[in-house]
Design a protein around this motif. Structure first.
Motif, PDB file in Angstrom:
ATOM      1  N   ASP A  23       3.701 -18.984 -15.970  1.00 29.26           N
ATOM      2  CA  ASP A  23       4.121 -17.841 -16.782  1.00 29.26           C
ATOM      3  C   ASP A  23       3.311 -16.616 -16.375  1.00 29.26           C
ATOM      4  N   ARG A  25       0.684 -15.025 -17.535  1.00 32.72           N
ATOM      5  CA  ARG A  25      -0.772 -15.132 -17.519  1.00 32.72           C
ATOM      6  C   ARG A  25      -1.226 -16.014 -16.358  1.00 32.72           C
ATOM      7  N   ASP A 177      -5.460 -25.879 -32.293  1.00 33.67           N
ATOM      8  CA  ASP A 177      -4.327 -25.671 -33.179  1.00 33.67           C
ATOM      9  C   ASP A 177      -4.637 -26.111 -34.604  1.00 33.67           C
TER      10      ASP A 177
ATOM     11  N   GLN B  22       0.892 -24.399 -31.712  1.00 34.64           N
ATOM     12  CA  GLN B  22       0.787 -23.568 -30.512  1.00 34.64           C
ATOM     13  C   GLN B  22       1.807 -24.001 -29.464  1.00 34.64           C
ATOM     14  N   VAL B  31       6.391 -19.752 -22.537  1.00 30.78           N
ATOM     15  CA  VAL B  31       5.119 -19.716 -21.807  1.00 30.78           C
ATOM     16  C   VAL B  31       4.391 -21.034 -22.047  1.00 30.78           C
ATOM     17  N   SER B  32       3.244 -21.195 -21.391  1.00 31.93           N
ATOM     18  CA  SER B  32       2.471 -22.416 -21.566  1.00 31.93           C
ATOM     19  C   SER B  32       1.658 -22.343 -22.871  1.00 31.93           C
ATOM     20  N   ARG B  33       1.257 -23.502 -23.364  1.00 29.13           N
ATOM     21  CA  ARG B  33       0.440 -23.547 -24.578  1.00 29.13           C
ATOM     22  C   ARG B  33      -0.881 -22.823 -24.359  1.00 29.13           C
ATOM     23  N   GLN B  34      -1.435 -22.969 -23.131  1.00 30.65           N
ATOM     24  CA  GLN B  34      -2.687 -22.293 -22.816  1.00 30.65           C
ATOM     25  C   GLN B  34      -2.568 -20.779 -22.928  1.00 30.65           C
ATOM     26  N   THR B  35      -1.395 -20.253 -22.616  1.00 31.27           N
ATOM     27  CA  THR B  35      -1.209 -18.807 -22.716  1.00 31.27           C
ATOM     28  C   THR B  35      -1.220 -18.373 -24.179  1.00 31.27           C
ATOM     29  N   ILE B  37      -2.794 -19.917 -26.562  1.00 35.18           N
ATOM     30  CA  ILE B  37      -4.201 -20.042 -26.962  1.00 35.18           C
ATOM     31  C   ILE B  37      -4.983 -18.808 -26.534  1.00 35.18           C
ATOM     32  N   SER B  38      -4.778 -18.382 -25.271  1.00 35.25           N
ATOM     33  CA  SER B  38      -5.491 -17.207 -24.750  1.00 35.25           C
ATOM     34  C   SER B  38      -5.129 -15.946 -25.529  1.00 35.25           C
TER      35      SER B  38
END
Lengths: 177, 73
Positions: A23, A25, A177, B22, B31-35, B37-38
């Motif tokens: 994505d 980022r 989470d 998330q 998008v990714s879960r990490q995104t 989170i960020s």
């Protein structure tokens, strides 16, 4: 956005729109990662040139500089096509970064030039490792090199997989989470 | 890209109010879960388009979810 055929080829070669870029980022991180890798490769190229001059490869020692120079020229070309003048932006570099760049450049010229000059004046390199390939190298070095390459490739794949698993564990642990 | 100014990010609170994880918000926003989170941690400033997608999924507005420190919410 209309792009020239050369830029379309560049995008296709780089895979910038491929799903593997993640994505927005992740793409940003990937591009910054490769930026770091390019700068590191440039310094390693300088180091390789110095080492090759030290062991007596003469003007062939300049080859690593040309090799690592190609990505830099490619970056300048790509950026220009996208409306960014990388060379002009260098004028905006901080004073400390500019000093570091000039120190590195002069340091390389001194060390590389010094090694070459020593070789020319003294008739032998600073470090004479006396590589003698000869005409009858035989199958041995070729076979050994091939086996070494395969072992190295397998080791690199195993290391990359292990690194990926470690990263996935760290990412999973970061989920608050 | 990491934000270069202080910003308040209300994505986490709004997401929890909506009962989303998330991972669920990440999937909805593409998008990714990490995104996610960020973004919630303030480590990454999303593009306008991503911010709009997140706001749409949380039934909110970009101005409600993201604003600079010191600005009225």
């Amino acid at each position: 956005m209309t792009r020239s055929s050369a830029m379309r080829a560049a995008y296709a070669l780089t895979g910038l729109n491929d799903p593997s870029m993640g994505d927005e980022r992740e793409r940003d991180v990937i591009l910054r990662s490769y930026s770091f890798a390019l700068v590191l490769a440039m310094f390693l190229g300088f180091l390789a040139s110095i080492l090759l001059a030290v062991v007596g490869l003469g003007l062939w020692s300049i080859v690593p500089i040309f090799v690592v120079g190609i990505p830099s020229w490619a970056a300048i070309w790509f950026a220009a096509k996208e409306g960014v003048d990388l060379v002009a932006l260098l004028d905006k570099a901080s004073k400390s970064r500019t000093r570091l760049m000039w120190a590195g450049t002069f340091g390389f010229i001194l060390l590389w030039g010094g090694a070459l000059s020593f070789h020319i004046l003294m008739g032998n390199p600073l470090v004479d490792i006396r590589i003698d390939i000869g005409d009858d190298a035989g199958l041995g070095p070729v076979l050994g090199g091939g086996i070494g390459a395969v072992v190295g490739l397998v080791a690199a794949i195993v290391a990359l997989k292990a690194r990926s698993r470690k990263t996935q564990r760290q990412l999973a642990a970061a989920d608050d989470d | 890209m990491p934000p270069d100014t202080s910003a308040w990010v209300g994505v986490r609170e709004r997401r929890k109010d909506r009962g989303l994880t998330q991972a669920q918000l990440a999937q909805l926003a593409g998008v990714s879960r990490q995104t996610i989170i960020s973004i919630e941690r303030g480590d990454y400033a999303p593009s306008v388009y991503l911010a709009l997608r997140i706001a749409a999924q949380l039934d909110s507005t970009v101005e409600e979810l993201f604003h600079l420190e010191g600005e009225p919410s």
